[in-house]
Design a protein around this motif. Structure first.
Motif, PDB file in Angstrom:
ATOM      1  N   GLU A  87       0.874  -0.950   0.271  1.00 23.13           N
ATOM      2  CA  GLU A  87      -0.333  -0.122  -0.062  1.00 23.13           C
ATOM      3  C   GLU A  87       0.816   1.507  -0.196  1.00 23.13           C
ATOM      4  OE1 GLU A  87      -3.073   0.296  -0.907  1.00 23.13           O
ATOM      5  OE2 GLU A  87      -3.682  -1.675  -0.378  1.00 23.13           O
ATOM      6  N   ILE A 108       3.366   1.915  -1.911  1.00 23.67           N
ATOM      7  CA  ILE A 108       3.864   1.557  -3.029  1.00 23.67           C
ATOM      8  C   ILE A 108       2.714   2.663  -3.511  1.00 23.67           C
ATOM      9  CG2 ILE A 108       4.866   0.708  -4.499  1.00 23.67           C
ATOM     10  CD1 ILE A 108       6.361  -1.138  -3.489  1.00 23.67           C
ATOM     11  N   ASN A 109       1.663   1.927  -3.641  1.00 20.99           N
ATOM     12  CA  ASN A 109       0.034   1.910  -4.171  1.00 20.99           C
ATOM     13  C   ASN A 109      -0.497   3.760  -4.326  1.00 20.99           C
ATOM     14  OD1 ASN A 109      -0.333  -0.124  -5.297  1.00 20.99           O
ATOM     15  ND2 ASN A 109      -1.381  -1.091  -3.402  1.00 20.99           N
ATOM     16  N   HIS A 110       0.193   4.009  -2.733  1.00 24.32           N
ATOM     17  CA  HIS A 110      -0.352   5.197  -2.127  1.00 24.32           C
ATOM     18  C   HIS A 110       0.457   6.452  -2.582  1.00 24.32           C
ATOM     19  CE1 HIS A 110      -3.067   3.391   0.292  1.00 24.32           C
ATOM     20  NE2 HIS A 110      -3.793   4.728   1.143  1.00 24.32           N
ATOM     21  N   ASP A 111       2.613   6.459  -2.842  1.00 22.61           N
ATOM     22  CA  ASP A 111       2.620   6.995  -3.577  1.00 22.61           C
ATOM     23  C   ASP A 111       1.962   7.210  -4.664  1.00 22.61           C
ATOM     24  OD1 ASP A 111       4.871   8.487  -3.351  1.00 22.61           O
ATOM     25  OD2 ASP A 111       6.296   6.790  -5.037  1.00 22.61           O
ATOM     26  N   GLN A 112       2.074   6.038  -5.540  1.00 21.84           N
ATOM     27  CA  GLN A 112       1.422   6.184  -6.942  1.00 21.84           C
ATOM     28  C   GLN A 112      -0.490   7.495  -7.398  1.00 21.84           C
ATOM     29  OE1 GLN A 112       1.199   2.470  -7.816  1.00 21.84           O
ATOM     30  NE2 GLN A 112       3.765   2.619  -8.484  1.00 21.84           N
ATOM     31  N   ILE A 113      -0.459   7.231  -5.777  1.00 22.98           N
ATOM     32  CA  ILE A 113      -1.649   8.746  -6.382  1.00 22.98           C
ATOM     33  C   ILE A 113      -1.713   9.581  -5.454  1.00 22.98           C
ATOM     34  CG2 ILE A 113      -3.658   6.936  -5.997  1.00 22.98           C
ATOM     35  CD1 ILE A 113      -4.074   6.674  -3.043  1.00 22.98           C
ATOM     36  N   GLY A 114      -0.053  10.228  -5.201  1.00 22.26           N
ATOM     37  CA  GLY A 114      -0.133  10.801  -4.990  1.00 22.26           C
ATOM     38  C   GLY A 114       0.216  10.942  -2.880  1.00 22.26           C
TER      39      GLY A 114
END
Ligand code: HEM
Length: 126
Positions: A75, A77-83
């Motif tokens: 998460e 990494i996923n969150h880094d991608q959504i800002g």
């Protein structure tokens, strides 16, 4: 530790019902830039679901399950991608802890505090 964590969740539910608004008010006060990520979340379903997932993750982590550490890493990494930058991501755990401790008031016990400190140390290590 598991019992004290569960008891703390019950305490918060008894005292203030659904804590979602309290948690996100505190998050947005500390991290104002994160508010815009939720602008399409009109009814608050995403906020509520994320909080539920976080509580479930921490509960399972306290019980010794292995998956929460992997889930947190994924998460992040996923969150880094959504800002959501890495350092901001981790602050959510602290925000939930602070909100719950405040909501628990004088009924928040040293055991509950120790359970939260313990599981957040594990979450940080993930
Ligand atoms: C300040 C920190 C955080 C912010 C601003 C944030 C923001 C968000 C946003 C905007 C979404 C919705 C994404 C979408 O539906 O497009 C989301 C979903 C989610 N977040 Fe976070 N997040 C944070 C921390 C965390 C942490 C620490 C976890 C725990 C592992 C987590 C777990 C999740 C999960 C599981 C979802 C999916 C929920 C669903 O299916 O609706 N988040 N997050």
């Amino acid at each position: 530790m598991t019992d004290a964590l569960a008891a703390s969740l019950e305490l918060v539910a008894d005292r203030c019902g659904d804590p979602t608004t309290l948690v996100y008010d505190r998050l947005f006060a500390q991290q104002p830039a994160m508010r815009e990520l939720f602008i399409t979340d009109h009814g608050g379903a995403a906020r509520g679901h994320m909080l539920q997932m976080v509580l479930e993750t921490l509960t399972n982590m306290a019980e010794g399950a292995a998956w929460p550490a992997n889930m947190i890493r994924a998460e992040r990494i996923n969150h880094d991608q959504i800002g959501v930058p890495f350092d901001v991501f981790a602050t959510f755990f602290t925000v939930v802890h602070e909100t719950f401790r405040e909501a628990g008031g004088e009924a928040w016990t040293p055991d509950m505090e120790a359970a939260w400190t313990g599981v957040l140390t594990r979450a940080a290590a993930a």
